[in-house]
Design an enzyme around this catalytic site. Sequence first.
Site, short mmCIF file in Angstrom:
data_model
loop_
_atom_site.label_atom_id
_atom_site.label_comp_id
_atom_site.label_asym_id
_atom_site.label_seq_id
_atom_site.Cartn_x
_atom_site.Cartn_y
_atom_site.Cartn_z
N SER A 123 0.83 -1.21 0.00
CA SER A 123 0.00 0.00 0.00
C SER A 123 0.85 1.25 0.00
O SER A 123 1.97 1.26 0.50
CB SER A 123 -0.90 0.03 1.24
OG SER A 123 -1.59 1.26 1.26
N LYS A 146 -4.67 -6.44 3.48
CA LYS A 146 -4.63 -5.33 2.52
C LYS A 146 -6.05 -4.96 2.07
O LYS A 146 -6.38 -3.78 1.90
CB LYS A 146 -3.77 -5.71 1.31
CG LYS A 146 -3.80 -4.70 0.15
CD LYS A 146 -3.01 -3.45 0.48
CE LYS A 146 -3.35 -2.23 -0.36
NZ LYS A 146 -3.21 -2.29 -1.78
N HIS A 197 -7.61 -2.98 4.75
CA HIS A 197 -6.99 -1.65 4.65
C HIS A 197 -7.72 -0.82 3.59
O HIS A 197 -8.10 0.34 3.83
CB HIS A 197 -5.51 -1.79 4.29
CG HIS A 197 -4.87 -0.53 3.79
ND1 HIS A 197 -5.10 -0.04 2.51
CD2 HIS A 197 -4.05 0.35 4.38
CE1 HIS A 197 -4.43 1.09 2.36
NE2 HIS A 197 -3.78 1.35 3.48
N ASN A 198 -7.94 -1.41 2.43
CA ASN A 198 -8.59 -0.66 1.36
C ASN A 198 -10.04 -0.32 1.69
O ASN A 198 -10.53 0.75 1.35
CB ASN A 198 -8.53 -1.45 0.05
CG ASN A 198 -7.15 -1.39 -0.57
OD1 ASN A 198 -6.16 -1.17 0.12
ND2 ASN A 198 -7.05 -1.60 -1.86
N GLU A 255 -9.93 2.50 3.92
CA GLU A 255 -9.57 3.67 3.08
C GLU A 255 -10.83 4.25 2.41
O GLU A 255 -11.05 5.47 2.44
CB GLU A 255 -8.55 3.20 2.04
CG GLU A 255 -8.11 4.21 1.03
CD GLU A 255 -7.20 3.56 -0.02
OE1 GLU A 255 -6.27 2.83 0.33
OE2 GLU A 255 -7.45 3.79 -1.23
#
Length: 466
Positions: A128, A182, A185-186, A189
């Site tokens: 990232s 991940k 995480h996105n 986000e």
Amino acid sequence: MSDAEIGLIGLGTMGAALALNIADNGFKIAVWNRTTKKTTRFHEDASDLSDRIIPTEKLDELVAAIAKPRAIILMVPAGDPVDDQIAALRPLLEDDDMIIDAGNANFHDTNRRAQAAGELPFLGIGVSGGEEGARFGPSIMGGGKREHWDRVAHILTAIAAEHDGTPCATWMGDEGAGHFVKAVHNGIEYADMQMIAEIYGVMRDGHGMDHPGIAKTFAKWDDGPLKSYLIEISAKVAAAIDPETGYPMLDVIVDAAGQKGTGRWTAIEAQHLAAPVPVIEAAVAARNLSSQREARAKGEDLFGSAPKRLHDGMLPHDTLESALIAGKIICYAQGFGMIHAASDQFGWALPLPEIAKVWRAGCIIRSAMLDDMASSLADDADRNLMFAPHFASVLKNTHTALREVVAVSTTHGLAVPALSAALAYFDTMRTARGTANMIQGQRDFFGAHGFARFDGRTDQHGPWEG
Ligand code: NDP
């Protein structure tokens, strides 16, 4: 000469930046790209790093250029290109050579590829930080066998971002664990960005502020508890001027957001895990609805635009800031709750405090708050982050602001779906006696599904009047 310490396939935006980062950190790297012209140009443009970069035109040349046991990073689009590239590469490799998929793979695909690889070394790593991160220090979330991670950890930690001297590169667990983290995480986000956009909407349409004023407000918040990359860039985006027209950039950008689907994967996976992430779901839905521009214009023609403009004194900036703080804590509580559920379900033992730490630098959601999240999760990783003493105390001071923003925005027709979802989650999670007794009654009425009684008896039924 077979002396490259690592190889890389795919010199697109991310691959090129990652290869330069690897060379910049003193490692010799062999590179290959499907379109050879790109490889040649990349090598020419690498200037003083070109000595550490070996450009190759054929896959077998790439393989031959790397020291054994080899490690080769794939930085190609997720999906079929990864499978195709693995299929083309494997026959050229020896049994202890490793393939590392560093793209944004769906973690189910990574699980499948890891299982297909069997004993052949394979890692799936989430990277990232966008192009800038890949070039100067991304956040790296690794998945696969620990011993395989350990083989390349010296390179991955060297190229990763650092927070107070600690590299933001961590092994998360087996198979698709890195890509799963991940994906969350996105998802976070998406949610973080959506909540910021909603507060931007309150300032623009509710307060009638101009973009320079909005930029200043975000910049001020970047000095406080909201300090984060996303608040920092929101200030810069709001301040930017279109050189062609002289208008603020935000006045020339179409209000339809794109997406590559990783936020959607998170929302879908959360449902499978029964670990809901309604703030992320609202953010994914908001992006989809943003794309329905024609329908939205038709709706405005049909129903008229909402009043939107607030009276003087309504929702002062401090209240907006506090609402964002509360929304952010609630969103992260959901994200970490989902990671915790996946950890149980997939037997991964995902290291929650380490995940908060790995997100502290290099990645898009890096923020000051993650330091406290790492400490809170270390104290008791099982707990909802909202209930950790530090965040409970912050929420006690901010949840009324979140309510005020949602209430006032709603009565003025300002759509705040992610903040509303955060508030609804907060209210649900602090309600000891909810309303699902009615659901259970309905389910038993039409389907004899049974219910539990407060007196301890389970699998009870009616009687209901037909
Ligand atoms: P780009 O589109 O910039 O580059 C893709 C690269 O993959 C090109 O070098 C292209 O080669 C190659 N490629 C495409 N299709 C194939 C194929 N079928 N077989 C072999 N090579 C192929 O992509 P990005 O660098 O942006 O993204 C790469 C990966 O990184 C993706 O999984 C993406 O989701 C992920 N990622 C991207 C981020 C970003 O900010 N852009 C952030 C984090 C992760 P050619 O030159 O021949 O077309």
